[in-house]
Design a protein around this motif. Structure first.
Motif, PDB file in Angstrom:
ATOM      1  N   HIS A 220     -20.033   7.584  16.121  1.00 13.40           N
ATOM      2  CA  HIS A 220     -18.953   6.623  15.857  1.00 13.40           C
ATOM      3  C   HIS A 220     -19.543   5.261  15.516  1.00 13.40           C
ATOM      4  CE1 HIS A 220     -15.204   4.418  16.188  1.00 13.40           C
ATOM      5  NE2 HIS A 220     -15.764   3.607  17.082  1.00 13.40           N
ATOM      6  N   ARG A 221     -19.184   4.745  14.350  1.00 14.57           N
ATOM      7  CA  ARG A 221     -19.689   3.447  13.926  1.00 14.57           C
ATOM      8  C   ARG A 221     -18.891   2.342  14.609  1.00 14.57           C
ATOM      9  NH1 ARG A 221     -19.229   1.647   7.728  1.00 14.57           N
ATOM     10  NH2 ARG A 221     -17.091   1.184   8.402  1.00 14.57           N
ATOM     11  N   VAL A 222     -19.596   1.454  15.285  1.00 14.97           N
ATOM     12  CA  VAL A 222     -18.975   0.307  15.945  1.00 14.97           C
ATOM     13  C   VAL A 222     -19.008  -0.920  15.038  1.00 14.97           C
ATOM     14  CG1 VAL A 222     -19.098  -1.267  17.926  1.00 14.97           C
ATOM     15  CG2 VAL A 222     -19.577   1.175  18.234  1.00 14.97           C
ATOM     16  N   LYS A 223     -20.160  -1.153  14.404  1.00 15.59           N
ATOM     17  CA  LYS A 223     -20.274  -2.333  13.553  1.00 15.59           C
ATOM     18  C   LYS A 223     -21.469  -2.185  12.630  1.00 15.59           C
ATOM     19  CE  LYS A 223     -19.949  -7.361  13.823  1.00 15.59           C
ATOM     20  NZ  LYS A 223     -19.838  -8.539  14.749  1.00 15.59           N
ATOM     21  N   ILE A 224     -21.306  -2.678  11.391  1.00 13.93           N
ATOM     22  CA  ILE A 224     -22.407  -2.798  10.435  1.00 13.93           C
ATOM     23  C   ILE A 224     -22.337  -4.201   9.849  1.00 13.93           C
ATOM     24  CG2 ILE A 224     -23.309  -2.039   8.205  1.00 13.93           C
ATOM     25  CD1 ILE A 224     -22.579   0.769   8.898  1.00 13.93           C
ATOM     26  N   ASP A 225     -23.473  -4.860   9.799  1.00 12.95           N
ATOM     27  CA  ASP A 225     -23.474  -6.254   9.353  1.00 12.95           C
ATOM     28  C   ASP A 225     -24.824  -6.583   8.728  1.00 12.95           C
ATOM     29  OD1 ASP A 225     -22.522  -8.773   8.906  1.00 12.95           O
ATOM     30  OD2 ASP A 225     -22.335  -9.346  11.008  1.00 12.95           O
ATOM     31  N   ARG A 226     -24.863  -7.722   8.054  1.00 11.44           N
ATOM     32  CA  ARG A 226     -26.108  -8.233   7.461  1.00 11.44           C
ATOM     33  C   ARG A 226     -26.235  -9.691   7.857  1.00 11.44           C
ATOM     34  NH1 ARG A 226     -27.971  -9.965   1.974  1.00 11.44           N
ATOM     35  NH2 ARG A 226     -30.104  -9.175   1.717  1.00 11.44           N
ATOM     36  N   LEU A 227     -27.375 -10.054   8.442  1.00 17.67           N
ATOM     37  CA  LEU A 227     -27.552 -11.392   8.993  1.00 17.67           C
ATOM     38  C   LEU A 227     -28.758 -12.081   8.375  1.00 17.67           C
ATOM     39  CD1 LEU A 227     -27.092 -10.559  12.795  1.00 17.67           C
ATOM     40  CD2 LEU A 227     -25.356 -11.435  11.227  1.00 17.67           C
ATOM     41  N   ARG A 228     -28.585 -13.359   8.095  1.00 21.09           N
ATOM     42  CA  ARG A 228     -29.718 -14.157   7.617  1.00 21.09           C
ATOM     43  C   ARG A 228     -30.581 -14.584   8.798  1.00 21.09           C
ATOM     44  NH1 ARG A 228     -31.309 -17.059   3.268  1.00 21.09           N
ATOM     45  NH2 ARG A 228     -29.379 -16.648   2.116  1.00 21.09           N
ATOM     46  N   ILE A 229     -31.877 -14.535   8.612  1.00 23.76           N
ATOM     47  CA  ILE A 229     -32.813 -15.000   9.634  1.00 23.76           C
ATOM     48  C   ILE A 229     -32.975 -16.509   9.482  1.00 23.76           C
ATOM     49  CG2 ILE A 229     -35.149 -14.808  10.551  1.00 23.76           C
ATOM     50  CD1 ILE A 229     -35.257 -11.994   9.364  1.00 23.76           C
ATOM     51  N   LYS A 230     -32.661 -17.237  10.537  1.00 25.43           N
ATOM     52  CA  LYS A 230     -32.732 -18.703  10.497  1.00 25.43           C
ATOM     53  C   LYS A 230     -34.019 -19.184  11.146  1.00 25.43           C
ATOM     54  CE  LYS A 230     -27.687 -19.035  10.806  1.00 25.43           C
ATOM     55  NZ  LYS A 230     -26.544 -19.552  11.577  1.00 25.43           N
ATOM     56  N   PRO A 231     -34.547 -20.314  10.688  1.00 26.18           N
ATOM     57  CA  PRO A 231     -35.818 -20.794  11.253  1.00 26.18           C
ATOM     58  C   PRO A 231     -35.631 -21.452  12.618  1.00 26.18           C
ATOM     59  CG  PRO A 231     -35.021 -22.330   9.606  1.00 26.18           C
ATOM     60  CD  PRO A 231     -34.077 -21.167   9.580  1.00 26.18           C
ATOM     61  N   SER A 232     -36.636 -21.337  13.455  1.00 25.58           N
ATOM     62  CA  SER A 232     -36.670 -22.115  14.686  1.00 25.58           C
ATOM     63  C   SER A 232     -37.012 -23.562  14.333  1.00 25.58           C
ATOM     64  CB  SER A 232     -37.723 -21.541  15.635  1.00 25.58           C
ATOM     65  OG  SER A 232     -39.017 -21.639  15.035  1.00 25.58           O
ATOM     66  N   LYS A 233     -36.977 -24.436  15.320  1.00 26.55           N
ATOM     67  CA  LYS A 233     -37.236 -25.848  15.049  1.00 26.55           C
ATOM     68  C   LYS A 233     -38.634 -26.079  14.480  1.00 26.55           C
ATOM     69  CE  LYS A 233     -33.948 -27.779  18.367  1.00 26.55           C
ATOM     70  NZ  LYS A 233     -33.782 -28.642  19.571  1.00 26.55           N
ATOM     71  N   ASN A 234     -39.601 -25.336  14.995  1.00 24.42           N
ATOM     72  CA  ASN A 234     -40.965 -25.498  14.472  1.00 24.42           C
ATOM     73  C   ASN A 234     -41.277 -24.557  13.313  1.00 24.42           C
ATOM     74  OD1 ASN A 234     -41.213 -23.011  15.695  1.00 24.42           O
ATOM     75  ND2 ASN A 234     -42.569 -23.728  17.334  1.00 24.42           N
ATOM     76  N   ARG A 235     -40.268 -23.732  12.933  1.00 20.35           N
ATOM     77  CA  ARG A 235     -40.371 -22.811  11.790  1.00 20.35           C
ATOM     78  C   ARG A 235     -41.491 -21.771  11.963  1.00 20.35           C
ATOM     79  NH1 ARG A 235     -37.116 -24.651   7.740  1.00 20.35           N
ATOM     80  NH2 ARG A 235     -38.055 -23.263   6.194  1.00 20.35           N
TER      81      ARG A 235
END
Length: 364
Positions: free
Chosen positions: A121-136
């Motif tokens: 059973h599929r609960v969720k499918i998504d695509r997320l951008r990876i964001k930088p930390s403060k020090n990158r």
């Protein structure tokens, strides 16, 4: 005399020579019209006939461009809102939790694909951008989840390979527990409820079974919240426990190691240096023999049973004591003492020392 292209010439000269003459005349005429030397444009055959050496055939060389190698990557997943029972992450249906991820190193413009399933059973499918930390130096992403039904839930996070970063995958699972249990029940949900009661400082042996100790802790919890007296685990109680609702208000935080009896809620708190250590249900004096109010100190401790049925007694003034007794009902019924259930008496007795304070009051 014949013209170079007369019919007689066409019949008397070999075809190869005729072809050369035609080509030669065409070349001379082109040179004359252009007014420039175009010997480099001549075909090898024409150049040879004209006595010129053909230019050597050269192949241009190119240096292939080198692309930078794709960065290696690694990913870690965590569930900050989940609870952990026997090292397994757990939650209940429709409760919002967050799935967090850390990717090392951070490479700009990267994405991850999220897949959440319960079995097939599929609960969720998504695509997320990876964001930088403060020090990158690393990247982060967060996904909000709310699973509508009980069951083991698996999460797969995948980064697809591209020119900048290699592909990698991380997986995590958690259990969504059915939020109901009754006396005698056991399992992860009962363990979770006992864990949450203990986190709010209610005295409860961590047996993993919905037993008498759990019922007493639930009774004290309902009293503290002003919900009356009850040993049941209904939906509202489950929600309050998971949200950490329910805090004992310490009236005398400067009294060091001491006990506070809140007669308005029929609850006893053991307190050390301004922090609650344990909470218990009590039965204080009935209207005709009320419990004395004020601030006192333990002056005598008597283990075992006394002739009148008092069990492991800590006396704090006159004949008033904190002690075990059967029964210790969920309403004021004693002769002035603060009764506690027999199963709770020894833990209180061992914690209190002679000289420790005892504060008794009504909290309004």
């Amino acid at each position: 005399m014949h013209s170079p292209l007369s019919p007689a010439t066409l019949h008397s000269e070999p075809p190869r020579l005729i072809y050369f003459r035609v080509m030669s005349r065409g070349l001379v005429r082109s040179i004359a019209c252009a007014g420039a030397t175009i010997a480099m444009a001549a075909t090898p055959a024409v150049a040879a006939a004209a006595g010129a050496k053909p230019s050597p055939k050269t192949t241009p060389t190119t240096t292939p461009a080198t692309s930078p190698a794709a960065a290696k990557g690694a990913m870690t997943l965590y569930l900050p809102d989940a609870f952990f029972v026997s090292r397994q992450a757990v939650t209940v249906p429709n409760r919002v939790i967050h799935l967090g991820g850390v990717v090392r190193p951070y490479v700009p413009g990267q994405w991850v694909n999220v897949k959440v399933f319960q079995g097939t059973h599929r609960v969720k499918i998504d695509r997320l951008r990876i964001k930088p930390s403060k020090n990158r130096k690393y990247g982060i992403f967060t996904e909000k989840l709310s699973v509508p039904r009980a069951g083991n839930t698996s999460v797969t996070i995948a980064h697809q390979k591209d020119a900048q970063q290699v592909g990698f995958v991380a997986r995590r699972s958690f259990d969504v527990l059915e939020p109901s249990a009754g006396p005698g029940a056991s399992g992860l949900f009962v363990q979770l409820m006992q864990q949450r009661l203990a986190a709010l400082h209610f005295y409860i042996p961590q047996t993993g079974v919905y037993d008498g100790g759990m019922r007493l802790a639930l009774d004290a919890y309902h009293r503290l919240l002003g919900h009356g007296v009850s040993q049941s685990l209904d939906g509202a109680t489950v929600s309050d426990l998971l949200n950490g609702v329910g805090e004992f208000h310490i009236r005398y935080p400067s009294h060091g190691r001491h006990a506070e009896g809140d007669l308005s809620r029929q609850v006893l708190a053991l307190i050390d240096q301004g922090k609650v250590v344990a909470l218990y249900p009590i039965s204080s004096g009935k209207p005709s023999t009320p419990t004395v109010l004020g601030s006192f100190h333990v002056y005598l401790k008597t283990p075992g049973y006394l002739p009148d049925g008092m069990y492991y007694s800590s006396f704090f003034t006159g004949g008033y004591a904190i002690h075990g007794f059967n029964p210790a009902p969920d309403y004021p019924a004693s002769h002035g003492c603060m009764r506690v259930p027999i199963v709770d008496a020894i833990s209180i007795y061992r914690w209190l020392n002679v000289g420790n304070g005892v504060d008794v009051y009504y909290e309004h």
